[in-house]
Design a protein around this motif. Structure first.
Motif, PDB file in Angstrom:
ATOM      1  N   LEU A  38       1.164  -0.828   0.525  1.00 35.42           N
ATOM      2  CA  LEU A  38      -0.028   0.114  -0.346  1.00 35.42           C
ATOM      3  C   LEU A  38       1.051   1.130  -0.264  1.00 35.42           C
ATOM      4  CD1 LEU A  38      -2.882   1.511   0.133  1.00 35.42           C
ATOM      5  CD2 LEU A  38      -2.542   1.141   2.475  1.00 35.42           C
ATOM      6  N   GLY A  39       0.690   2.087  -0.996  1.00 33.69           N
ATOM      7  CA  GLY A  39       1.530   2.946  -1.229  1.00 33.69           C
ATOM      8  C   GLY A  39       2.604   3.225  -2.336  1.00 33.69           C
ATOM      9  N   LYS A  79       4.865   6.063  -5.203  1.00 38.18           N
ATOM     10  CA  LYS A  79       5.564   7.611  -5.642  1.00 38.18           C
ATOM     11  C   LYS A  79       5.965   7.871  -4.159  1.00 38.18           C
ATOM     12  CE  LYS A  79       1.990  11.383  -5.348  1.00 38.18           C
ATOM     13  NZ  LYS A  79       0.679  11.653  -4.903  1.00 38.18           N
ATOM     14  N   GLY A 132       8.105   4.338  -1.408  1.00 36.01           N
ATOM     15  CA  GLY A 132       6.642   3.190  -1.893  1.00 36.01           C
ATOM     16  C   GLY A 132       7.173   2.841  -2.635  1.00 36.01           C
ATOM     17  N   ASP A 165      -8.425   3.286  -0.016  1.00 39.43           N
ATOM     18  CA  ASP A 165      -8.241   4.036  -0.107  1.00 39.43           C
ATOM     19  C   ASP A 165      -7.759   4.409   1.659  1.00 39.43           C
ATOM     20  OD1 ASP A 165      -8.486   7.212   0.611  1.00 39.43           O
ATOM     21  OD2 ASP A 165      -9.882   7.113  -1.104  1.00 39.43           O
ATOM     22  N   LEU A 166      -7.293   4.993   2.708  1.00 39.34           N
ATOM     23  CA  LEU A 166      -6.675   4.611   3.652  1.00 39.34           C
ATOM     24  C   LEU A 166      -7.989   6.050   4.494  1.00 39.34           C
ATOM     25  CD1 LEU A 166      -3.296   4.559   4.384  1.00 39.34           C
ATOM     26  CD2 LEU A 166      -4.588   3.005   5.478  1.00 39.34           C
ATOM     27  N   THR A 183       3.908   2.296   3.112  1.00 37.07           N
ATOM     28  CA  THR A 183       3.743   3.315   3.135  1.00 37.07           C
ATOM     29  C   THR A 183       3.273   4.666   3.046  1.00 37.07           C
ATOM     30  OG1 THR A 183       4.333   3.233   0.458  1.00 37.07           O
ATOM     31  CG2 THR A 183       6.542   1.958   1.909  1.00 37.07           C
ATOM     32  N   LEU A 243       0.110  10.524   4.687  1.00 36.72           N
ATOM     33  CA  LEU A 243      -0.541  11.840   4.185  1.00 36.72           C
ATOM     34  C   LEU A 243       0.508  12.888   5.562  1.00 36.72           C
ATOM     35  CD1 LEU A 243      -4.077  13.397   4.363  1.00 36.72           C
ATOM     36  CD2 LEU A 243      -2.714  13.357   2.671  1.00 36.72           C
ATOM     37  N   SER A 291       7.348   7.545  11.687  1.00 37.00           N
ATOM     38  CA  SER A 291       8.134   9.171  11.720  1.00 37.00           C
ATOM     39  C   SER A 291       9.160   8.933  12.632  1.00 37.00           C
ATOM     40  CB  SER A 291       7.747   9.694  10.771  1.00 37.00           C
ATOM     41  OG  SER A 291       7.976  10.477  10.974  1.00 37.00           O
ATOM     42  N   TYR A 297       1.202  16.231  13.046  1.00 34.91           N
ATOM     43  CA  TYR A 297       1.284  15.400  12.283  1.00 34.91           C
ATOM     44  C   TYR A 297       2.333  13.853  13.184  1.00 34.91           C
ATOM     45  CZ  TYR A 297       4.472  13.035   8.603  1.00 34.91           C
ATOM     46  OH  TYR A 297       5.167  11.427   7.825  1.00 34.91           O
ATOM     47  N   LYS A 330       2.037  10.045  13.944  1.00 31.25           N
ATOM     48  CA  LYS A 330       2.874   9.244  13.700  1.00 31.25           C
ATOM     49  C   LYS A 330       3.233   8.514  15.194  1.00 31.25           C
ATOM     50  CE  LYS A 330       3.441   9.132   9.740  1.00 31.25           C
ATOM     51  NZ  LYS A 330       3.413   7.509   8.300  1.00 31.25           N
ATOM     52  N   PRO A 346      11.222   7.015   8.606  1.00 29.27           N
ATOM     53  CA  PRO A 346      12.338   8.075   8.066  1.00 29.27           C
ATOM     54  C   PRO A 346      13.021   9.363   8.776  1.00 29.27           C
ATOM     55  CG  PRO A 346      10.347   7.159   7.110  1.00 29.27           C
ATOM     56  CD  PRO A 346       9.532   6.734   8.597  1.00 29.27           C
ATOM     57  N   GLY A 347      13.627   9.415   8.665  1.00 27.64           N
ATOM     58  CA  GLY A 347      13.490  11.698   9.288  1.00 27.64           C
ATOM     59  C   GLY A 347      13.470  12.362   7.945  1.00 27.64           C
ATOM     60  N   VAL A 352      13.322  13.177   4.207  1.00 30.98           N
ATOM     61  CA  VAL A 352      13.655  12.259   2.466  1.00 30.98           C
ATOM     62  C   VAL A 352      13.441  12.707   1.698  1.00 30.98           C
ATOM     63  CG1 VAL A 352      13.253  10.012   1.600  1.00 30.98           C
ATOM     64  CG2 VAL A 352      13.834   9.986   3.499  1.00 30.98           C
ATOM     65  N   MET A 391       6.141  14.793  -0.459  1.00 32.91           N
ATOM     66  CA  MET A 391       5.845  14.463   0.432  1.00 32.91           C
ATOM     67  C   MET A 391       6.591  16.027   0.867  1.00 32.91           C
ATOM     68  SD  MET A 391       5.193  12.436   3.385  1.00 32.91           S
ATOM     69  CE  MET A 391       4.039  11.531   2.903  1.00 32.91           C
ATOM     70  N   THR A 392       7.991  15.878   0.462  1.00 30.48           N
ATOM     71  CA  THR A 392       8.573  17.293   1.426  1.00 30.48           C
ATOM     72  C   THR A 392       8.933  18.804  -0.046  1.00 30.48           C
ATOM     73  OG1 THR A 392       9.963  15.595   0.997  1.00 30.48           O
ATOM     74  CG2 THR A 392       9.362  15.479   3.014  1.00 30.48           C
TER      75      THR A 392
HETATM   76  N1  LIG Z   1       9.431  12.171   3.112  1.00 33.29           N
HETATM   77  C1  LIG Z   1       9.808  11.929   4.247  1.00 33.29           C
HETATM   78  O1  LIG Z   1      10.700  12.844   4.972  1.00 33.29           O
HETATM   79  C2  LIG Z   1       8.885  11.570   5.537  1.00 33.29           C
HETATM   80  C3  LIG Z   1       9.323  11.481   7.281  1.00 33.29           C
HETATM   81  C4  LIG Z   1       8.703  10.862   7.678  1.00 33.29           C
HETATM   82  C5  LIG Z   1       8.341  10.286   7.416  1.00 33.29           C
HETATM   83  N2  LIG Z   1       7.749   9.706   5.844  1.00 33.29           N
HETATM   84  C6  LIG Z   1       6.656   8.727   5.942  1.00 33.29           C
HETATM   85  O2  LIG Z   1       7.095   8.058   5.221  1.00 33.29           O
HETATM   86  C7  LIG Z   1       5.935   7.383   4.093  1.00 33.29           C
HETATM   87  C8  LIG Z   1       6.215   7.773   3.298  1.00 33.29           C
HETATM   88  O3  LIG Z   1       6.297   9.071   2.899  1.00 33.29           O
HETATM   89  P1  LIG Z   1       6.841   9.515   1.185  1.00 33.29           P
HETATM   90  O4  LIG Z   1       7.489  11.108   1.305  1.00 33.29           O
HETATM   91  O5  LIG Z   1       7.402   8.254   0.093  1.00 33.29           O
HETATM   92  O6  LIG Z   1       5.053  10.530   0.712  1.00 33.29           O
HETATM   93  P2  LIG Z   1       4.796  10.626  -0.996  1.00 33.29           P
HETATM   94  O7  LIG Z   1       5.711   9.873  -1.456  1.00 33.29           O
HETATM   95  O8  LIG Z   1       3.838  11.295  -0.377  1.00 33.29           O
HETATM   96  O9  LIG Z   1       3.671   8.993  -1.494  1.00 33.29           O
HETATM   97  C9  LIG Z   1       2.870   8.502   0.472  1.00 33.29           C
HETATM   98  C10 LIG Z   1       1.599   7.805  -0.934  1.00 33.29           C
HETATM   99  O10 LIG Z   1       0.889   7.231  -0.002  1.00 33.29           O
HETATM  100  C11 LIG Z   1      -0.048   7.077  -0.831  1.00 33.29           C
HETATM  101  N3  LIG Z   1      -1.373   7.690   0.344  1.00 33.29           N
HETATM  102  C12 LIG Z   1      -1.324   9.297   0.370  1.00 33.29           C
HETATM  103  N4  LIG Z   1      -3.067   9.147   0.632  1.00 33.29           N
HETATM  104  C13 LIG Z   1      -3.796   7.834   0.801  1.00 33.29           C
HETATM  105  C14 LIG Z   1      -4.673   7.051   1.136  1.00 33.29           C
HETATM  106  N5  LIG Z   1      -6.207   7.857   1.545  1.00 33.29           N
HETATM  107  N6  LIG Z   1      -4.624   6.498   0.391  1.00 33.29           N
HETATM  108  C15 LIG Z   1      -4.230   5.430   0.376  1.00 33.29           C
HETATM  109  N7  LIG Z   1      -3.290   5.474  -0.512  1.00 33.29           N
HETATM  110  C16 LIG Z   1      -2.914   7.085   0.090  1.00 33.29           C
HETATM  111  C17 LIG Z   1       0.125   8.362  -2.114  1.00 33.29           C
HETATM  112  O11 LIG Z   1      -0.564   7.759  -2.972  1.00 33.29           O
HETATM  113  P3  LIG Z   1      -0.971   9.154  -4.407  1.00 33.29           P
HETATM  114  O12 LIG Z   1      -0.144   7.793  -5.556  1.00 33.29           O
HETATM  115  O13 LIG Z   1      -2.550   7.722  -4.406  1.00 33.29           O
HETATM  116  O14 LIG Z   1      -1.197   9.935  -3.634  1.00 33.29           O
HETATM  117  C18 LIG Z   1       1.715   7.691  -2.210  1.00 33.29           C
HETATM  118  O15 LIG Z   1       1.887   6.293  -2.907  1.00 33.29           O
HETATM  119  C19 LIG Z   1       4.746   8.264   4.762  1.00 33.29           C
HETATM  120  O16 LIG Z   1       3.564   7.761   5.534  1.00 33.29           O
HETATM  121  C20 LIG Z   1       5.339   9.398   4.948  1.00 33.29           C
HETATM  122  O17 LIG Z   1       4.371   9.990   6.125  1.00 33.29           O
HETATM  123  C21 LIG Z   1       8.213  10.518   5.612  1.00 33.29           C
END
Ligand SMILES: NC(=O)c1ccc[n+]([C@@H]2O[C@H](COP(=O)([O-])OP(=O)(O)OC[C@H]3O[C@@H](n4cnc5c(N)ncnc54)[C@H](OP(=O)(O)O)[C@@H]3O)[C@@H](O)[C@H]2O)c1
Length: 245
Positions: A6-7, A10, A13, A59-60, A86, A89, A138, A151, A155, A181-182, A184, A188-189
């Motif tokens: 799941l995820g 992008k 994931g 869909d979450l 993965t 939001l 996170s 947020y 988490k 993750p720190g 990344v 999302m970022t």
């Molecule tokens: N990036 C960072 O620095 C960071 C830091 C700490 C923790 N995290 C955590 O790590 C995980 C991955 O982050 P990322 O940066 O790779 O995020 P990302 O690039 O924004 O990808 C997020 C993924 O979540 C999916 N998603 C969002 N809402 C959803 C929903 N309602 N139902 C099903 N899928 C949904 C998105 O699908 P769509 O393609 O449909 O949008 C996408 O595949 C997340 O849990 C995030 O909170 C990230």
């Protein structure tokens, strides 16, 4: 390994799913947008020697989609060895303090419905003697901090749930991997100020896949965040009130 994911459309994931496909894991993708899912599935098939990658809507924000999506994955793969989450939001603290609707969505997606999904997943894994449940939480959940109060609260709850799950079901063969993750660089970022020790999804994927294979209960990515958060967890409350992070 047969994996429901799941995820994977992008960010981290996508990088992790690609790595899994390239080494021969059999994937089934869950997500909310059918076109994105199809595109990702074709990409993974090309990388995985044309092994078919199925998809189902999950869909979450909609609890009713969670169980049926896992059922589809289990039926298509003939069983599940691992479930990876993965999906998540993000919203800045300023935005979440003013936009209550977004806050409600974020708490639902990152906490309540992720836990409902994990419960559905762990029941299916345990019914077949165990397996791996890998979920992205996170570092924001490790300490109450000014920029991520809301947020981070979601988490933190998710992290505690995963810890409890590990304690309760490890003996029955469930390997829970909580990824923290720190910072990344992903969609999302995008646009956020980059702190020191920022990482890339491909490096994260390598570390997480090793953790999945070993059943490591908690993994920080990039790994230096383990030490960063150790220091932050030790800071006295009076210091945390004064500093901006
Ligand atoms: N990036 C960072 O620095 C960071 C830091 C700490 C923790 N995290 C955590 O790590 C995980 C991955 O982050 P990322 O940066 O790779 O995020 P990302 O690039 O924004 O990808 C997020 C993924 O979540 C999916 N998603 C969002 N809402 C959803 C929903 N309602 N139902 C099903 N899928 C949904 C998105 O699908 P769509 O393609 O449909 O949008 C996408 O595949 C997340 O849990 C995030 O909170 C990230």
């Amino acid at each position: 390994m047969r994996v429901a994911f799941l995820g994977a459309t992008k960010g981290m994931g996508r990088a992790l799913a690609r790595r899994m496909a390239e080494r021969g894991d059999v994937l089934f993708l869950l997500g909310r947008d059918p076109r994105d899912l199809e595109r990702s599935a074709r990409d993974l098939e090309a990388r995985g020697g044309s092994r078919r990658v199925g998809t189902a809507r999950c869909d979450l924000e909609h609890a009713a989609t969670l169980g049926p999506a896992l059922d589809s994955a289990e039926a298509a793969l003939g069983g599940l060895d691992a479930v990876v989450v993965t999906a998540g939001l993000f919203g800045t603290q300023d935005r979440l303090e003013t936009d209550t609707a977004l806050l409600a969505r974020l708490l639902t997606v990152n906490f309540a419905h992720t836990i409902l999904f994990c419960e559905a997943a762990r029941k299916r894994l345990l019914a077949r003697g165990g397996g791996t449940l890998c979920v992205f939480s996170s570092v924001a959940g490790d300490r109450g901090r000014k920029p991520v109060v809301l947020y981070g609260a979601a988490k933190a709850g998710l992290t505690r749930y995963l810890e409890g799950l590990d304690h309760r079901f490890r003996g029955q063969g469930l390997h829970v991997v909580c990824v923290k993750p720190g910072f990344v660089r992903t969609s999302m970022t995008a646009g956020l100020p980059e702190p020191p020790f920022a990482g890339d999804p491909e490096d994260v994927a390598r570390v997480v896949l090793r953790a999945i294979d070993r059943g490591t209960p908690v993994v920080y990515v990039p790994p230096i965040w383990r030490w960063v958060m150790l220091v932050i967890r030790l800071l006295p409350r009076a210091v945390m009130r004064r500093v901006g992070f």
